[in-house]
Design a protein around this motif. Structure first.
Motif, PDB file in Angstrom:
ATOM      1  N   ALA A  97      39.074  40.014  30.158  1.00 17.99           N
ATOM      2  CA  ALA A  97      39.104  41.062  31.009  1.00 17.99           C
ATOM      3  C   ALA A  97      39.642  42.380  30.007  1.00 17.99           C
ATOM      4  CB  ALA A  97      40.142  41.107  31.990  1.00 17.99           C
ATOM      5  N   SER A  98      38.851  43.779  30.194  1.00 12.66           N
ATOM      6  CA  SER A  98      39.144  44.788  29.419  1.00 12.66           C
ATOM      7  C   SER A  98      39.923  45.768  30.122  1.00 12.66           C
ATOM      8  CB  SER A  98      37.735  45.287  28.783  1.00 12.66           C
ATOM      9  OG  SER A  98      38.069  46.613  27.987  1.00 12.66           O
ATOM     10  N   ALA A  99      41.039  46.415  29.720  1.00 15.73           N
ATOM     11  CA  ALA A  99      41.666  47.325  30.402  1.00 15.73           C
ATOM     12  C   ALA A  99      41.389  48.621  29.869  1.00 15.73           C
ATOM     13  CB  ALA A  99      43.084  47.283  30.333  1.00 15.73           C
ATOM     14  N   GLY A 100      40.429  48.764  28.703  1.00 17.33           N
ATOM     15  CA  GLY A 100      40.328  50.036  27.941  1.00 17.33           C
ATOM     16  C   GLY A 100      39.689  51.180  28.903  1.00 17.33           C
ATOM     17  N   GLN A 101      39.066  50.999  30.345  1.00 18.87           N
ATOM     18  CA  GLN A 101      38.807  52.019  30.953  1.00 18.87           C
ATOM     19  C   GLN A 101      39.437  51.633  32.416  1.00 18.87           C
ATOM     20  OE1 GLN A 101      34.101  52.452  29.048  1.00 18.87           O
ATOM     21  NE2 GLN A 101      34.131  51.837  31.229  1.00 18.87           N
ATOM     22  N   ALA A 102      40.634  51.265  32.451  1.00 20.06           N
ATOM     23  CA  ALA A 102      41.038  51.063  33.668  1.00 20.06           C
ATOM     24  C   ALA A 102      41.419  52.208  34.374  1.00 20.06           C
ATOM     25  CB  ALA A 102      42.423  50.352  33.472  1.00 20.06           C
ATOM     26  N   TRP A 103      41.370  53.144  34.008  1.00 22.17           N
ATOM     27  CA  TRP A 103      41.414  54.398  34.895  1.00 22.17           C
ATOM     28  C   TRP A 103      40.428  54.871  35.413  1.00 22.17           C
ATOM     29  CZ3 TRP A 103      38.031  58.416  34.136  1.00 22.17           C
ATOM     30  CH2 TRP A 103      37.212  58.336  32.938  1.00 22.17           C
ATOM     31  N   TYR A 104      39.199  54.155  34.893  1.00 16.39           N
ATOM     32  CA  TYR A 104      37.837  54.597  35.547  1.00 16.39           C
ATOM     33  C   TYR A 104      37.122  53.541  36.295  1.00 16.39           C
ATOM     34  CZ  TYR A 104      32.938  55.476  35.174  1.00 16.39           C
ATOM     35  OH  TYR A 104      31.421  55.740  35.582  1.00 16.39           O
ATOM     36  N   ASP A 105      37.317  52.016  35.938  1.00 14.75           N
ATOM     37  CA  ASP A 105      36.741  51.194  36.757  1.00 14.75           C
ATOM     38  C   ASP A 105      37.830  50.021  36.927  1.00 14.75           C
ATOM     39  OD1 ASP A 105      36.861  50.588  33.910  1.00 14.75           O
ATOM     40  OD2 ASP A 105      34.552  50.699  33.882  1.00 14.75           O
ATOM     41  N   TRP A 106      38.265  49.972  38.170  1.00 16.11           N
ATOM     42  CA  TRP A 106      39.372  48.892  38.379  1.00 16.11           C
ATOM     43  C   TRP A 106      39.378  48.426  39.853  1.00 16.11           C
ATOM     44  CZ3 TRP A 106      41.804  46.873  34.512  1.00 16.11           C
ATOM     45  CH2 TRP A 106      42.833  46.098  34.564  1.00 16.11           C
ATOM     46  N   PHE A 107      39.586  47.067  40.230  1.00 15.23           N
ATOM     47  CA  PHE A 107      39.709  46.966  41.718  1.00 15.23           C
ATOM     48  C   PHE A 107      40.459  45.467  41.839  1.00 15.23           C
ATOM     49  CE2 PHE A 107      34.961  45.090  41.724  1.00 15.23           C
ATOM     50  CZ  PHE A 107      35.521  43.988  41.593  1.00 15.23           C
ATOM     51  N   LEU A 108      40.921  45.294  42.953  1.00 10.52           N
ATOM     52  CA  LEU A 108      41.648  43.974  43.282  1.00 10.52           C
ATOM     53  C   LEU A 108      41.144  43.712  44.664  1.00 10.52           C
ATOM     54  CD1 LEU A 108      43.587  41.766  42.617  1.00 10.52           C
ATOM     55  CD2 LEU A 108      45.496  43.171  43.326  1.00 10.52           C
ATOM     56  N   ALA A 109      40.941  42.424  44.827  1.00 13.68           N
ATOM     57  CA  ALA A 109      40.848  41.904  46.304  1.00 13.68           C
ATOM     58  C   ALA A 109      41.153  40.546  46.476  1.00 13.68           C
ATOM     59  CB  ALA A 109      39.513  42.044  46.837  1.00 13.68           C
ATOM     60  N   VAL A 110      41.462  40.267  47.576  1.00 13.83           N
ATOM     61  CA  VAL A 110      42.011  38.617  47.698  1.00 13.83           C
ATOM     62  C   VAL A 110      40.980  38.101  48.721  1.00 13.83           C
ATOM     63  CG1 VAL A 110      43.752  36.993  48.586  1.00 13.83           C
ATOM     64  CG2 VAL A 110      44.467  39.017  47.645  1.00 13.83           C
ATOM     65  N   ALA A 111      40.413  37.064  48.602  1.00 16.39           N
ATOM     66  CA  ALA A 111      39.322  36.340  49.539  1.00 16.39           C
ATOM     67  C   ALA A 111      40.145  36.559  50.988  1.00 16.39           C
ATOM     68  CB  ALA A 111      39.179  35.097  49.008  1.00 16.39           C
ATOM     69  N   PRO A 112      39.253  36.884  52.201  1.00 22.09           N
ATOM     70  CA  PRO A 112      39.830  36.927  53.217  1.00 22.09           C
ATOM     71  C   PRO A 112      40.312  35.492  54.008  1.00 22.09           C
ATOM     72  CG  PRO A 112      37.502  37.839  53.305  1.00 22.09           C
ATOM     73  CD  PRO A 112      37.688  37.350  51.806  1.00 22.09           C
ATOM     74  N   ASP A 113      39.847  34.551  53.232  1.00 19.34           N
ATOM     75  CA  ASP A 113      40.302  33.022  54.024  1.00 19.34           C
ATOM     76  C   ASP A 113      40.975  32.328  53.003  1.00 19.34           C
ATOM     77  OD1 ASP A 113      38.316  32.894  52.082  1.00 19.34           O
ATOM     78  OD2 ASP A 113      37.330  30.954  53.173  1.00 19.34           O
ATOM     79  N   ARG A 114      41.329  32.753  51.799  1.00 19.75           N
ATOM     80  CA  ARG A 114      42.183  31.929  50.582  1.00 19.75           C
ATOM     81  C   ARG A 114      43.061  32.809  49.930  1.00 19.75           C
ATOM     82  NH1 ARG A 114      37.226  28.826  47.552  1.00 19.75           N
ATOM     83  NH2 ARG A 114      35.933  28.441  49.643  1.00 19.75           N
ATOM     84  N   ASP A 115      44.460  32.689  50.067  1.00 20.76           N
ATOM     85  CA  ASP A 115      45.433  33.186  49.348  1.00 20.76           C
ATOM     86  C   ASP A 115      45.439  32.792  48.002  1.00 20.76           C
ATOM     87  OD1 ASP A 115      46.912  30.933  49.245  1.00 20.76           O
ATOM     88  OD2 ASP A 115      48.348  31.587  50.842  1.00 20.76           O
ATOM     89  N   THR A 116      44.695  31.759  47.545  1.00 19.89           N
ATOM     90  CA  THR A 116      44.480  31.401  46.079  1.00 19.89           C
ATOM     91  C   THR A 116      43.322  31.799  45.736  1.00 19.89           C
ATOM     92  OG1 THR A 116      43.598  29.291  46.960  1.00 19.89           O
ATOM     93  CG2 THR A 116      45.907  29.610  46.902  1.00 19.89           C
TER      94      THR A 116
END
Length: 835
Positions: free
Chosen positions: A356-375
């Motif tokens: 994973a590259s953090a070099g453009q994190a200011w520009y492209d970044w998201f996070l999500a958890v699967a609706p049915d699995r907390d893992t």
């Protein structure tokens, strides 16, 4: 997006003393998008916004390194006088202009879209090719109708689909701004939808408040403007327990509303990127770290994340929908990425996705958890990764750039799931929107009809009404030949481009920096050759430097950086012309094969003439406006036009003596940057200019202006070209694709007349020709006897066409007298269409 010349270009801009083997594309700190954005802001004079972007995206410890490396691309190089100071409240001016331009089409010539409705053969970092469109910044799926999807384009407005992204319709083309940062359906009454305008990732200064729809996203109205004019949205959340309560994460802070978005209160200052809510708990991710509220957002307390940096370049947070006790935070600082998981009330550091590259994190970044699995968690950066937790072990899969199987475009911005079907996930990125039915294992593009491509520059063939090439943001160079489905002809970043006017088989395109390629096959994919000028190491340019071909004759081409490079043989051999004083090229015009005009970022304009054996030294013309960025030039030894992007002064100037003196023709235009200018070849006093918002026309040589945006969406206009034979003006927009308008209206009836008269002796055959007819015109020829002879035909004829040049046709008409008597006749034409 990486391009074929990225590695070579990176070496060009290597810090002094560093070996080539140490160079990688990451040599441009924080990625190419930041270089593009700062160039755009600097050139307009938006110093305050530019500084805010750097504060947000570059940690203090990295600023010196960034300044050294990115200097090669800036619009205001070190030691050069800065642009004029801009008004601080930039957003207010854009908002007011956008409000004025907003409105449905009216009578008269109207702009029409040329597409692209999709672009096959687009780029990925992994296996396969994909269909692309343009940059998606937000996604929302209707909780009451899973087939109903809304997508927000960065500067292309809100789009609606009723068939899971198979087809689309634009819904906010005439809003005050088309920038979209966040979308949210009311979870209880999904006919109500909110849109936060101003895209936090890029177009933050164009924010104009919050839009609301009460019919599921088909029609929209302004819900509020204050306090968001000039701010960009990252996230928007609606409290399920009280849907009148909204939370907003913006470039200006964390805000709450208790009256369904009509008024807002700032809860916390400073950039805030992400919000997640479950019951009365709210987690918000901000530059200073993670904060938490247990009373629905009334009061807030900092959350300690073990091993977290002092501040973030980006941070996202998500509470697991299936288990609110579990939450994740995904952050970046410098080149490092961080992932934390909360369980049993404790936050624990988790290893980031490998690669994973953090070099453009200011520009492209998201996070999500699967609706049915907390893992199961999804982390988006340049690539998208899916993580699976089993016991204490994490397994990661790159779901966007596979070595085999389906890949999607890079630079990930948004993610959403289909309600009731947790396997179905949507991801939005720089290439458009993609849907997976199996959690990212396979993908289907959703880019048919999503007309949101970002054109940086466009060029055309004057001998064809249906041939345009355009450089596009992160999606390479595309070609339009009449179909709304455009052809992808080159990878990488699409910059300036051109078509040789004498031989339109010769086509040019650029990447970024002083890159250049040439095709002699109309730009077909795979036919490009590198003809980059011999630029010395360390010599800079704009991120997208100007490139031009001769506007009339010959094979002269030129490219401008910190020097000017001119070629008389389509880039096979180059001459370097040094500036008499240091400066950076920003605009260029070649009126003929023997003259080149160049504008610089300091406002100066230069000229070089071919003397028959060599190019003369660059000479300085009178400067219309010092310390401002020249955006376009057109004209030559007599009348010449110059436009400027930098606000706070004149932005359109006319010279009637080849640049000896200038008249400021800005009065009547909005106080926005001007990007391009075109002149009607049939009427020298008819002029069009493209601004950051809108196109404007003068019929009086620039002494007065009027809006010329009938049916044109309210977006950024980056480039204009005028086709003198088809009589259409074309605009490359960001990001609403390619548009054109018939400047005289479309022909409603044929134009007919007599071209010549002739006489033939009895039973004789003769041949006539007529030349100089534009090859774009559809012309019908007839031969009509002028002496009646009832009872039998008098003549017959045939027409042969010669393509006399790249632009013009000659018609050969062979006439046979069918009678024994002399006959006189007329050669008559009928122009059915100029297009």
């Amino acid at each position: 997006m990486r391009g074929p010349l990225d590695q070579e270009l990176t070496r060009q801009f290597a810090p002094e003393g560093e070996s080539q083997t140490e160079q990688t594309i990451e040599r441009i700190p924080n990625g190419k998008p930041l270089a593009r954005l700062l160039m755009l802001l600097d050139s307009a004079g938006f110093a305050g916004t530019s500084e805010a972007v750097m504060d947000l995206s570059i940690p203090d410890a990295q600023r010196p390194d960034y300044e050294t490396s990115a200097e090669m691309f800036r619009a205001v190089p070190e030691g050069q006088a800065p642009p004029a100071t801009a008004v601080e409240d930039v957003g207010q001016e854009y908002f007011e202009v956008g409000q004025r331009l907003a409105g449905p089409p009216v009578a008269g010539p109207q702009w029409r879209s040329l597409g692209p409705t999709t672009i096959p053969n687009g780029q990925t970092y992994g296996s396969g090719r994909v269909n692309v469109s343009g940059r998606i910044s937000a996604i929302a799926v209707d909780p009451g109708n899973p087939a109903h999807v809304l997508a927000g384009a960065a500067h292309g407005g809100v789009w609606e689909s009723r068939d899971r992204g198979t087809s689309w319709a634009p819904r906010t083309d005439y809003a005050a701004t088309l920038t979209v940062g966040a979308l949210a359906f009311d979870p209880v009454t999904p006919s109500t939808v909110y849109c936060g305008t101003g895209e936090g990732n890029w177009w933050s200064w164009l924010g104009a408040g919050v839009l609301r729809s009460t019919d599921g996203g088909t029609t929209w109205s302004t819900r509020c403007t204050a306090p968001f004019v000039g701010q960009g949205f990252y996230d928007l959340m609606i409290d399920r327990a009280n849907t009148s309560r909204l939370l907003a994460a913006t470039t200006g802070g964390l805000y709450t509303s208790a009256d369904a978005g009509a008024t807002w209160t700032q809860a916390r200052s400073g950039p805030t990127w992400s919000i997640s809510m479950a019951g009365t708990e709210v987690l918000a991710a901000a530059q200073g770290g993670l904060v938490r509220s247990t009373d629905g957002g009334v009061s807030w307390a900092a959350v300690t994340l073990p091993g977290a940096p002092g501040s973030f370049a980006r941070l996202a947070v998500a509470i697991a929908p299936s288990n609110s006790a579990v939450a994740y935070a995904w952050g970046a600082a410098g080149s490092s990425s961080y992932l934390w998981r909360r369980a049993s009330g404790t936050w624990t550091a988790v290893g980031s996705p490998p690669g994973a590259s953090a070099g453009q994190a200011w520009y492209d970044w998201f996070l999500a958890v699967a609706p049915d699995r907390d893992t199961q968690v999804y982390c988006g950066a340049i690539d998208a990764h899916r993580g699976e937790l089993s016991g204490s072990t994490w397994t990661w899969t790159d779901i966007s750039s596979r070595t085999a199987g389906d890949s999607i475009h890079p630079d990930q911005h948004a993610i959403a799931f289909e309600p009731g079907r947790p396997d179905t996930v949507y991801i939005g990125n720089d290439g458009g929107l993609y849907r997976s039915p199996d959690r990212g294992n396979t993908w289907q593009h959703c880019n048919n009809g999503l007309v949101i491509t970002e054109f940086e520059y466009i060029a055309q063939d004057f001998g064809s009404a249906r041939f345009v090439v355009g450089g596009t943001q992160d999606n390479g160079t595309e070609r339009w030949t009449g179909s709304a489905v455009l052809t992808h002809i080159a990878d990488g970043d699409g910059g300036d481009c051109a078509v040789n006017r004498v031989d339109p088989r010769t086509v040019f395109h650029t990447y970024y920096g002083m890159s250049l390629e040439r095709s002699t096959s109309r730009g077909d994919f795979g036919t490009w050759a590198n003809i980059r000028p011999p630029v010395p190491a360390g010599e800079g340019s704009l991120f997208y430097p100007p490139f031009e071909t001769s506007a009339t004759n010959g094979d002269t081409v030129a490219m401008g950086g910190d020097a000017v490079y001119v070629s008389r043989n389509n880039g096979t051999a180059w001459t370097r012309l040094a500036y008499p004083t240091a400066g950076r090229s920003s605009a260029m015009h070649i009126p003929d094969a023997d003259n080149v005009y160049i504008g610089r970022t300091d406002g100066q304009i230069f000229h070089s003439r071919w003397n028959g054996s060599a190019w003369g030294a660059l000479t300085t013309l009178t400067t219309p406006r010092p310390a401002a960025v020249v955006s376009d030039l057109i004209g030559g030894a007599a009348r010449m036009w110059a436009t400027y992007r930098t606000v706070g002064g004149g932005r359109v100037y006319r010279s009637d003596n080849g640049g000896t003196s200038w008249t400021d023709c800005t009065a009547g235009l909005p106080a926005l940057p001007v990007n391009a200018i075109e002149v009607d070849t049939a009427n020298a006093n008819r002029v069009w200019v493209a601004a950051d918002l809108g196109v404007y026309q003068s019929l009086t040589g620039g002494t007065s202006w009027a809006d010329y945006a009938n049916a044109l969406p309210n977006c950024y206009i980056g480039d204009l070209v005028f086709h003198p034979h088809a009589r259409v003006l074309r605009a490359g927009t960001r990001n609403r694709g390619l548009w054109e308008i018939p400047v005289d209206g479309w022909m409603t009836q044929p134009v007919c007349g007599v071209q010549w008269t002739g006489t033939l002796a009895g039973n004789a055959t003769g041949r006539w020709f007529t030349y100089g007819w534009p090859a774009t015109w559809h012309v019908l020829w007839t031969v009509m006897p002028t002496t009646p002879r009832p009872g039998s035909p008098q003549v017959t004829w045939s027409v042969a066409v010669e393509r006399a040049s790249a632009e013009y046709a000659t018609y050969w008409i062979t006439v046979q007298n069918l009678t024994p008597d002399p006959v006189t006749f007329e050669g008559r034409y009928c122009i059915l269409s100029r297009y």
